[in-house]
Scaffold this motif. Structure first.
Motif, PDB file in Angstrom:
ATOM      1  N   GLU A  22      -7.025  -6.690  -1.056  1.00  8.21           N
ATOM      2  CA  GLU A  22      -7.533  -6.899   0.098  1.00  8.21           C
ATOM      3  C   GLU A  22      -6.486  -7.012   1.147  1.00  8.21           C
ATOM      4  N   ARG A  23      -5.321  -7.556   0.795  1.00  7.56           N
ATOM      5  CA  ARG A  23      -4.456  -7.685   1.947  1.00  7.56           C
ATOM      6  C   ARG A  23      -3.859  -6.150   2.261  1.00  7.56           C
ATOM      7  N   VAL A  24      -3.785  -5.418   1.441  1.00 12.41           N
ATOM      8  CA  VAL A  24      -3.245  -3.918   1.496  1.00 12.41           C
ATOM      9  C   VAL A  24      -4.458  -3.197   2.578  1.00 12.41           C
ATOM     10  N   VAL A  25      -5.595  -3.398   2.185  1.00 12.46           N
ATOM     11  CA  VAL A  25      -6.612  -2.619   3.029  1.00 12.46           C
ATOM     12  C   VAL A  25      -6.554  -3.474   4.492  1.00 12.46           C
ATOM     13  N   GLU A  26      -6.337  -4.761   4.545  1.00 13.32           N
ATOM     14  CA  GLU A  26      -6.170  -5.259   5.918  1.00 13.32           C
ATOM     15  C   GLU A  26      -4.964  -4.639   6.762  1.00 13.32           C
ATOM     16  N   PHE A  27      -4.104  -4.438   6.109  1.00 12.56           N
ATOM     17  CA  PHE A  27      -2.636  -3.987   6.638  1.00 12.56           C
ATOM     18  C   PHE A  27      -2.901  -2.474   7.136  1.00 12.56           C
ATOM     19  N   LEU A  28      -3.593  -1.538   6.169  1.00 11.19           N
ATOM     20  CA  LEU A  28      -3.945  -0.351   6.448  1.00 11.19           C
ATOM     21  C   LEU A  28      -4.749   0.072   7.750  1.00 11.19           C
ATOM     22  N   ARG A  29      -5.599  -1.047   7.768  1.00 12.31           N
ATOM     23  CA  ARG A  29      -6.807  -0.881   8.823  1.00 12.31           C
ATOM     24  C   ARG A  29      -5.783  -1.186  10.301  1.00 12.31           C
ATOM     25  N   GLU A  30      -4.979  -2.030  10.239  1.00 10.62           N
ATOM     26  CA  GLU A  30      -4.206  -2.436  11.451  1.00 10.62           C
ATOM     27  C   GLU A  30      -2.914  -1.425  11.715  1.00 10.62           C
ATOM     28  N   TYR A  31      -2.582  -0.633  10.842  1.00  9.13           N
ATOM     29  CA  TYR A  31      -1.315   0.099  11.094  1.00  9.13           C
ATOM     30  C   TYR A  31      -1.628   1.684  10.769  1.00  9.13           C
ATOM     31  N   PRO A  32      -2.478   2.281  11.599  1.00 11.44           N
ATOM     32  CA  PRO A  32      -2.751   3.766  11.134  1.00 11.44           C
ATOM     33  C   PRO A  32      -1.299   4.357  11.485  1.00 11.44           C
ATOM     34  N   ALA A  33      -1.004   5.463  11.018  1.00 14.65           N
ATOM     35  CA  ALA A  33       0.389   6.188  11.113  1.00 14.65           C
ATOM     36  C   ALA A  33       0.162   7.523  10.788  1.00 14.65           C
TER      37      ALA A  33
END
Length: 264
Positions: A22-33
């Motif tokens: 769940e935290r990985v998903v949150e991180f990916l949402r906030e950091y597009p690259a």
């Protein structure tokens, strides 16, 4: 959302109960690259040989990574020791995700970093696999105990994030010696290859430091500490401690709620 050139993640360990997908998903949402580098142990085949724990959030992580690749971002998977079966497929592409043994990545400021999981620098994993498997199981127990302790800390409204596994590493001298030996081996390797640094994972110990003029960067993990590395448009590398960040956010929300209650 922050604009970053690259994100580097390792040791997500999908397929295990301890994976904090769940935290990985949150991180990916906030950091597009533009570039997403997955530096080993993304799926834990070791643990899945014993039992499989695959939640919907694990599917969501995979779907988000596939979507990034499908929408034009570069996504590279570098297998680690826990997903070493994928090393047989290095040089191929799955769903627009490249599978490569290693990558030499040039940051925006012109520095060349070797991207590699890091088990190659771990003498225990290379030559004493049974010890590595035993250590992996012991670490899993510590992480599960940490879940219970985190629940107790939340019930007691204790601030901050505290890691039992991290505490054990800091207190056990052998563990610290292993970490320092690992870093020294990684730096020696990139120096011989004429590179500017290394970005790796494997030991679940996030860090960014200069060692004899070279960069040692470790992504950490998404089992215990929830950390990643991001590359900013100017080439600067930053360590993102998502677990600590979430704890700070929760503390701010709690304080705001308490202040609101006091107002009445």
């Amino acid at each position: 959302m922050p604009t970053v050139k690259s994100v580097f993640l390792s040791d997500i360990h999908l397929g295990t109960p301890a994976c904090q997908a769940e935290r990985v998903v949150e991180f990916l949402r906030e950091y597009p690259a533009d570039n997403t580098f997955l530096i080993g142990d993304i799926v834990d085949f070791w643990a899945m040989n014993r039992s499989i724990c695959w939640r919907q959030s694990h599917n969501t992580v995979v779907q988000k990574l596939l979507r990034r690749a499908r929408h034009g971002g570069r996504v590279v998977l570098i297998p680690g020791n826990h997903d070493e079966a994928l090393r047989d497929y290095c040089g191929t592409v799955f769903g627009d995700i490249e599978v490569l043994e290693e990558v030499v990545h040039e940051t925006a400021d012109g520095k060349r970093h070797l991207l590699i999981h890091g088990d190659q620098f771990d003498q225990v994993t290379r030559h004493h696999r049974w010890v590595a498997v035993l250590g992996d199981r012991a670490y899993t127990v510590l992480v599960r105990l940490n879940v219970l302790l985190s629940w107790v800390r939340r019930r007691l409204n204790l601030p901050g994030y505290w890691s039992l596994a991290g505490y054990a590493k800091r207190k056990v001298k052998k563990a610290l010696d292993f970490i320092f030996d690992f870093e020294e081996s990684a730096i020696h390797h990139v120096r011989e290859r004429g590179l500017d640094g290394v970005i790796c994972g494997h030991i679940h110990w996030a860090a960014i430091r200069e060692v004899d003029g070279l960069s040692y960067v470790n992504c950490g993990d998404w089992v215990d500490s929830c950390t990643a590395i991001v590359e900013h448009p100017d080439g600067r590398l930053e360590l993102i401690a998502w677990g600590a960040r979430e704890a700070a956010t929760n503390r701010t929300v709690l304080e705001a709620a308490e202040a609101s209650e006091c107002a009445y």
